[in-house]
Design a protein around this motif. Sequence first.
Motif, PDB file in Angstrom:
ATOM      1  N   ALA A   1      99.322 -32.818  41.275  1.00 48.91           N
ATOM      2  CA  ALA A   1      99.866 -31.997  40.520  1.00 48.91           C
ATOM      3  C   ALA A   1     101.243 -32.271  39.847  1.00 48.91           C
ATOM      4  N   ASP A   2     101.956 -32.897  40.377  1.00 43.17           N
ATOM      5  CA  ASP A   2     103.398 -33.175  40.080  1.00 43.17           C
ATOM      6  C   ASP A   2     103.137 -34.277  39.075  1.00 43.17           C
ATOM      7  N   LEU A   3     102.521 -34.950  39.516  1.00 42.16           N
ATOM      8  CA  LEU A   3     102.485 -36.646  39.002  1.00 42.16           C
ATOM      9  C   LEU A   3     101.567 -36.232  37.647  1.00 42.16           C
ATOM     10  N   VAL A   4     100.463 -35.423  37.027  1.00 43.04           N
ATOM     11  CA  VAL A   4      99.867 -34.748  35.984  1.00 43.04           C
ATOM     12  C   VAL A   4     100.440 -33.710  35.157  1.00 43.04           C
ATOM     13  N   GLY A   5     101.706 -33.202  36.010  1.00 42.15           N
ATOM     14  CA  GLY A   5     102.250 -32.208  35.234  1.00 42.15           C
ATOM     15  C   GLY A   5     101.268 -30.729  34.864  1.00 42.15           C
ATOM     16  N   LYS A   6     100.161 -31.268  35.998  1.00 43.65           N
ATOM     17  CA  LYS A   6      99.554 -29.690  35.579  1.00 43.65           C
ATOM     18  C   LYS A   6      99.826 -28.456  36.862  1.00 43.65           C
ATOM     19  N   SER A   7      99.589 -27.510  37.209  1.00 41.06           N
ATOM     20  CA  SER A   7      99.463 -26.655  38.335  1.00 41.06           C
ATOM     21  C   SER A   7      98.312 -27.308  38.889  1.00 41.06           C
ATOM     22  N   PRO A   8      98.749 -26.697  40.618  1.00 44.71           N
ATOM     23  CA  PRO A   8      98.022 -27.297  41.030  1.00 44.71           C
ATOM     24  C   PRO A   8      96.323 -26.980  41.288  1.00 44.71           C
ATOM     25  N   ALA A   9      96.492 -25.294  40.601  1.00 45.07           N
ATOM     26  CA  ALA A   9      95.464 -24.808  40.325  1.00 45.07           C
ATOM     27  C   ALA A   9      94.278 -24.919  39.640  1.00 45.07           C
ATOM     28  N   ALA A  10      94.752 -25.731  38.795  1.00 51.02           N
ATOM     29  CA  ALA A  10      94.070 -26.410  37.617  1.00 51.02           C
ATOM     30  C   ALA A  10      93.698 -27.878  37.989  1.00 51.02           C
ATOM     31  N   VAL A  11      94.378 -28.789  39.106  1.00 45.77           N
ATOM     32  CA  VAL A  11      94.157 -29.673  39.162  1.00 45.77           C
ATOM     33  C   VAL A  11      93.273 -29.162  40.087  1.00 45.77           C
ATOM     34  N   SER A  12      93.025 -28.341  40.788  1.00 48.24           N
ATOM     35  CA  SER A  12      91.441 -27.853  41.803  1.00 48.24           C
ATOM     36  C   SER A  12      90.975 -27.833  40.885  1.00 48.24           C
ATOM     37  N   GLN A  13      90.809 -27.357  39.981  1.00 45.36           N
ATOM     38  CA  GLN A  13      88.950 -27.098  39.413  1.00 45.36           C
ATOM     39  C   GLN A  13      89.180 -28.329  39.055  1.00 45.36           C
ATOM     40  N   HIS A  14      89.612 -29.344  37.756  1.00 47.08           N
ATOM     41  CA  HIS A  14      89.325 -30.166  37.412  1.00 47.08           C
ATOM     42  C   HIS A  14      88.263 -31.248  38.670  1.00 47.08           C
ATOM     43  N   LEU A  15      89.278 -31.289  40.025  1.00 49.08           N
ATOM     44  CA  LEU A  15      89.238 -32.383  40.808  1.00 49.08           C
ATOM     45  C   LEU A  15      87.200 -31.443  41.109  1.00 49.08           C
ATOM     46  N   ALA A  16      87.608 -30.459  41.784  1.00 49.46           N
ATOM     47  CA  ALA A  16      86.062 -29.798  42.020  1.00 49.46           C
ATOM     48  C   ALA A  16      85.168 -30.411  41.243  1.00 49.46           C
ATOM     49  N   LYS A  17      85.351 -30.068  40.019  1.00 46.16           N
ATOM     50  CA  LYS A  17      84.171 -30.841  39.375  1.00 46.16           C
ATOM     51  C   LYS A  17      83.632 -32.449  38.910  1.00 46.16           C
ATOM     52  N   MET A  18      84.956 -33.184  39.562  1.00 47.32           N
ATOM     53  CA  MET A  18      85.409 -34.325  39.759  1.00 47.32           C
ATOM     54  C   MET A  18      84.253 -34.710  40.893  1.00 47.32           C
ATOM     55  N   ARG A  19      84.294 -33.657  42.024  1.00 47.47           N
ATOM     56  CA  ARG A  19      83.868 -34.223  43.190  1.00 47.47           C
ATOM     57  C   ARG A  19      81.785 -33.965  43.098  1.00 47.47           C
ATOM     58  N   LEU A  20      82.510 -32.774  42.468  1.00 44.95           N
ATOM     59  CA  LEU A  20      80.595 -32.162  42.220  1.00 44.95           C
ATOM     60  C   LEU A  20      79.737 -33.445  41.608  1.00 44.95           C
ATOM     61  N   ALA A  21      80.541 -34.450  40.229  1.00 42.94           N
ATOM     62  CA  ALA A  21      80.692 -35.439  39.459  1.00 42.94           C
ATOM     63  C   ALA A  21      79.814 -36.740  40.280  1.00 42.94           C
ATOM     64  N   ARG A  22      80.583 -37.039  41.563  1.00 43.78           N
ATOM     65  CA  ARG A  22      80.663 -37.705  42.551  1.00 43.78           C
ATOM     66  C   ARG A  22      81.912 -38.836  42.417  1.00 43.78           C
ATOM     67  N   MET A  23      82.614 -38.377  41.780  1.00 45.71           N
ATOM     68  CA  MET A  23      83.545 -39.702  41.053  1.00 45.71           C
ATOM     69  C   MET A  23      85.075 -39.061  42.296  1.00 45.71           C
ATOM     70  N   VAL A  24      85.242 -38.071  43.225  1.00 50.51           N
ATOM     71  CA  VAL A  24      86.043 -38.596  44.600  1.00 50.51           C
ATOM     72  C   VAL A  24      85.223 -37.567  44.770  1.00 50.51           C
ATOM     73  N   SER A  25      85.966 -38.198  46.396  1.00 53.84           N
ATOM     74  CA  SER A  25      85.501 -37.499  47.641  1.00 53.84           C
ATOM     75  C   SER A  25      87.412 -37.341  48.363  1.00 53.84           C
ATOM     76  N   THR A  26      86.608 -36.174  49.288  1.00 50.12           N
ATOM     77  CA  THR A  26      88.154 -35.278  50.098  1.00 50.12           C
ATOM     78  C   THR A  26      87.615 -36.145  51.484  1.00 50.12           C
ATOM     79  N   ARG A  27      88.647 -35.786  52.492  1.00 47.51           N
ATOM     80  CA  ARG A  27      89.108 -36.409  53.626  1.00 47.51           C
ATOM     81  C   ARG A  27      89.881 -34.999  54.204  1.00 47.51           C
ATOM     82  N   GLN A  28      90.107 -34.530  55.071  1.00 46.24           N
ATOM     83  CA  GLN A  28      90.940 -33.632  55.367  1.00 46.24           C
ATOM     84  C   GLN A  28      91.841 -34.282  56.518  1.00 46.24           C
TER      85      GLN A  28
END
Length: 120
Positions: A50-77
């Motif tokens: 969020a800091d790097l792209v200049g958006k709120s964490p909530a907005a970045v989380s929404q984008h990441l959720a879509k990208m995760r469904l599209a299998r562009m990104v993955s996660t690790r706890q």
Amino acid sequence: MNADNSSCSLGVDSQYVELAVEVFAMLADATRVRIILALRNGEMAVGALADLVGKSPAAVSQHLAKMRLARMVSTRQDGTRVMYRLENEHARQLVADAIFQAEHALGGTPAHHRAEQESA
């Protein structure tokens, strides 16, 4: 080298054309492109992205959720944090090629060609 186009996924009748269009649609957002650029060197948490792209964490989380469904990104706890990374090198390469194409639109010798000329 004479591959049969009916079995090649790059043929005009490829079964993947519509899915490729969906990939381009997913990347037709400046924030998502910036997220991919930010993740090209490794994984990051939402706050850092969020800091790097200049958006709120909530907005970045929404984008990441879509990208995760599209299998562009993955996660690790990582404890209580969720770390995001690119699923494979293809999204990174698509974005890099799009940026390079954009450089061509400005005319002259694009920066990526000057770098190639200097290293030769």
